[in-house]
Design an enzyme around this catalytic site. Structure first.
Site, PDB file in Angstrom:
ATOM      1  N   CYS A  63       0.952  -1.561   0.074  1.00 51.76           N
ATOM      2  CA  CYS A  63       0.561   0.238   0.053  1.00 51.76           C
ATOM      3  C   CYS A  63       1.078   0.939   0.114  1.00 51.76           C
ATOM      4  CB  CYS A  63      -0.920  -0.076   1.325  1.00 51.76           C
ATOM      5  SG  CYS A  63      -1.544  -1.786   1.298  1.00 51.76           S
TER       6      CYS A  63
ATOM      7  N   ARG B 143       5.137  -0.101  -6.474  1.00 52.54           N
ATOM      8  CA  ARG B 143       5.299  -0.879  -5.418  1.00 52.54           C
ATOM      9  C   ARG B 143       4.208  -1.816  -5.632  1.00 52.54           C
ATOM     10  NH1 ARG B 143       6.111   2.266  -0.348  1.00 52.54           N
ATOM     11  NH2 ARG B 143       4.496   1.596   0.204  1.00 52.54           N
TER      12      ARG B 143
ATOM     13  N   ASN C  43      -2.195   2.464   5.645  1.00 46.00           N
ATOM     14  CA  ASN C  43      -0.712   0.558   5.377  1.00 46.00           C
ATOM     15  C   ASN C  43      -0.735   0.019   6.749  1.00 46.00           C
ATOM     16  OD1 ASN C  43      -0.794   2.112   3.232  1.00 46.00           O
ATOM     17  ND2 ASN C  43       1.380   2.975   2.923  1.00 46.00           N
ATOM     18  N   GLY C  44      -1.120  -0.668   6.807  1.00 46.44           N
ATOM     19  CA  GLY C  44      -0.573  -2.343   8.064  1.00 46.44           C
ATOM     20  C   GLY C  44      -1.681  -2.897   7.924  1.00 46.44           C
TER      21      GLY C  44
END
Ligand code: F6R
Length: 606
Positions: free
Chosen positions: A2, A27, A99-100
């Site tokens: 992300c 990415r 993100n995460g």
């Protein structure tokens, strides 16, 4: 993986956000979205697919000078429009990108739903928007400080509120940077996103909150205490920037492994027990399982060998393992009460996919260990355990391997519990050691320069051998594959005991041997094999645990000692050493490290 971007300032926010998001495309992602603060409310657009598809979907871009945007790499919830970020609260006045992983999102979601919050996605992220709504009393920063203690896991957050001229950013274990401009400021998960706008950055650290306004930035810790801004000047060119300042994607990905392993364990170790919710539908079947068929290709197969060892030793299972290109054509005498286990980074490897289909056609349910959510392997398997490596761009697999190992440790512990072969104390002990692995991997990564020095001595060699026994041999196979594929040095791995049955004939003063000595119960045996190599004038490189330094420091020409842990976890702490060894040999030989000749990242043909 992300990507997050944010902008506040006098310019048109949309153009800056889209342009910056595009800088993060390398990415990998499966959907994208944007939230803009406008006079008429928060405008949200989000779409599965490329950023260009999002752009063509937006007919009229509203005027806005403050916004956040996101590229998503699915982890919780399939890649689809509803699951793309930003996510909003029930009123649509708070928007969040993330993100995460919010580890405890299920319980948070259940309690918010009870209070009447309506959810529109399957993501873990959406709980953050609703939690903020729950605590919001006119100041989004105060609401944020109230919800932070409720969140468990790894998160980088970007947050906006319709009523406020600010972007809030939070960093806990997932990277975030603030780009400083003049009368404008930026937020991003990665420096490259912002390099065309600024070279001045605040690199956020864990446990920090930033309040970003057009004319200033304030930083706090999670208790709300002020933190001074630490400004870093970044002078990268664009190619360096994509690689996070590293020379190659491969070294970037090697260096990310501590975090990737941690992300893979997060949410799966709770109160000293392994929780693999993905396997719940198969639990009855798994309880009766006596035999497991494992198949995969290349590096994933090497991870599978470690998995086979663990399942045999810890869960008392009968395991058959074969590379997928052979497995699919072999004659199988399937046993009752069996399951299949396939391992794949891409989830698109043709042989692995066919092996999976073969098992299913014969009535064997298949579990996959896979990195790409939504890939063919992910979709077709009966259950999937995702590795959380994020996109792997270099052809040579590194962080995919270590995260595959992390999942396989969890799976073996899970099966051992199901089989009644692991009591609470034993499970707690191994999980504590496993939980500490990322820290130990970091210690190894921080010594990359030492391994580079060793490579200075070996890179002109034509042949390098690897030896080890049991888990050390399985690790040797992966070390040898890495070396040959990127440095083009001919390399083979042998079970140490096999040396004198043939390969010893090849050992001369020109063939260094890497001896892995992490399985202490059989270490003495491998030491004898090291003597055989030395007797033929072969140079030896020893890889072992720190606690054996005294005994082993002078048995080879070089030695590298990794932080102590259980011998069972040796492959996880040992692999970064071998990856770095391969990498530096390749760099010194001047090969195309990220795209080695004749190889492709995803092998979708037989
Ligand atoms: C080696 C490497 C390959 C892959 C193999 C399987 O560095 O990357 O050996 O491991 O082609 O690929 P996946 O895991 O995508 O099925």
């Amino acid at each position: 993986m992300c990507g997050i971007v944010g902008y506040v300032g006098p310019k048109d926010a949309y153009d800056i956000l889209i342009e910056s998001l595009k800088k993060l495309e390398y990415r990998g992602y499966d959907s994208s979205g944007v939230a803009l603060k406008t006079n008429d409310g928060i405008f949200i657009a989000k779409k599965k697919g490329r950023i260009s598809e999002l752009e063509s979907d937006i007919m009229d871009v509203p005027t806005s000078h403050l916004g956040i945007a996101h590229t998503r790499w699915a982890t919780h919830g399939a890649p689809k429009d509803e699951n793309a970020h930003p996510h909003t609260d029930c009123t649509g006045t708070i928007a969040v990108v993330h993100n995460g992983i919010i580890e405890n999102y299920r319980e948070l979601k259940a309690s918010l739903a009870q209070k009447g919050h309506k959810f529109t996605s399957e993501t873990d992220t959406e709980v953050v928007a609703h939690l903020l709504e729950e605590y919001y009393q006119g100041d989004i920063l105060s609401a944020l400080f109230k919800i932070l203690p409720l969140l468990k896991g790894a998160f980088a957050l970007g947050i906006i509120s319709l009523k406020e001229e600010r972007i809030l950013a939070v960093r806990q274990d997932s990277p975030l940077v603030i780009g400083l401009g003049s009368g404008e400021n930026f937020l991003a998960s990665d420096i490259p996103a912002l390099l065309s706008h600024t070279k001045e950055f605040v690199i956020m650290e864990n446990g920090q909150v930033a309040d970003i306004r057009a004319d200033h930035v304030d930083m706090y810790d999670f208790d709300g205490d002020d933190i001074p801004l630490k400004i870093t000047h970044v002078d990268w060119d664009e190619a360096q920037a994509e690689k996070g300042g590293y020379d190659h994607f491969m070294i970037k990905e090697i260096m990310e492994q501590d975090q990737a392993i941690k992300n893979t364990l997060l949410g799966r170790v709770i109160d000293n027990h392994v929780i693999l919710e993905e396997l719940t539908p198969l639990q009855e079947k798994l309880q009766k399982t006596e035999r497991i068929y494992i198949t995969a290709c290349g590096t994933a197969y090497h991870a599978g060998m470690v998995g086979a060892y663990l399942l045999r030793h810890m869960a008392g299972l009968d395991v058959e393992i074969e590379v997928a290109s052979e497995f699919r054509y072999a004659k199988h005498h399937w046993h009752d009460n069996s399951i299949g286990l396939v391992i794949s980074q891409s989830g698109e490897t043709a042989d692995t996919l066919q092996a999976l289909r073969l098992m299913q056609a014969d009535g064997i349910p298949v579990i996959s260990v896979v990195n790409v959510l939504g890939s063919s392997v992910y979709r077709e398997a009966d259950a999937s355990l995702l590795t959380q490596a994020g996109p792997e761009i270099a052809v040579a697999s590194t962080k995919a391997y270590s995260t595959q190992l992390a999942v396989l440790y969890l799976f073996a512990i899970y099966m051992a519990r199901l089989k009644g072969l692991l009591d609470n104390e034993a499970e707690k002990h191994i999980l504590q050691e496993l939980w500490n692995v990322p820290e130990k991997v970091r210690v190894v990564l921080n010594q990359a320069h030492t391994i580079r020095e060793i490579a200075q001595d070996t890179y002109k060699t034509n042949d390098i051998f690897f030896i080890g026994r049991q888990l050390d041999y399985m690790l040797a196979l992966e070390g040898s594959l890495k070396l040959k594929e990127i440095s083009y040095i001919h390399s083979e791995a042998f079970p140490a005991g096999e040396l004198k049955h043939g390969p010893l004939a090849l050992v001369t003063s020109d063939t260094p041997t890497i001896a892995i000595l992490m399985q202490e119960d059989i270490m003495e045996k491998t030491i004898s094999n090291v003597s055989e190599v030395k007797a033929r004038q072969g140079d030896v490189f020893v890889l072992a645990f720190e606690r054996n330094k005294k005994a082993l420091h002078d048995i080879g020409r070089w030695a590298f000692f990794v932080p102590d842990t259980l011998p069972l976890l040796g492959p996880l702490v040992g692999i970064p050493v071998l990856q770095l060894f391969a990498y530096y040999n390749a760099v010194l030989r001047g090969t195309d490290v990220d795209k080695p000749r004749n190889l492709a990242k995803s092998v979708t043909v037989e």
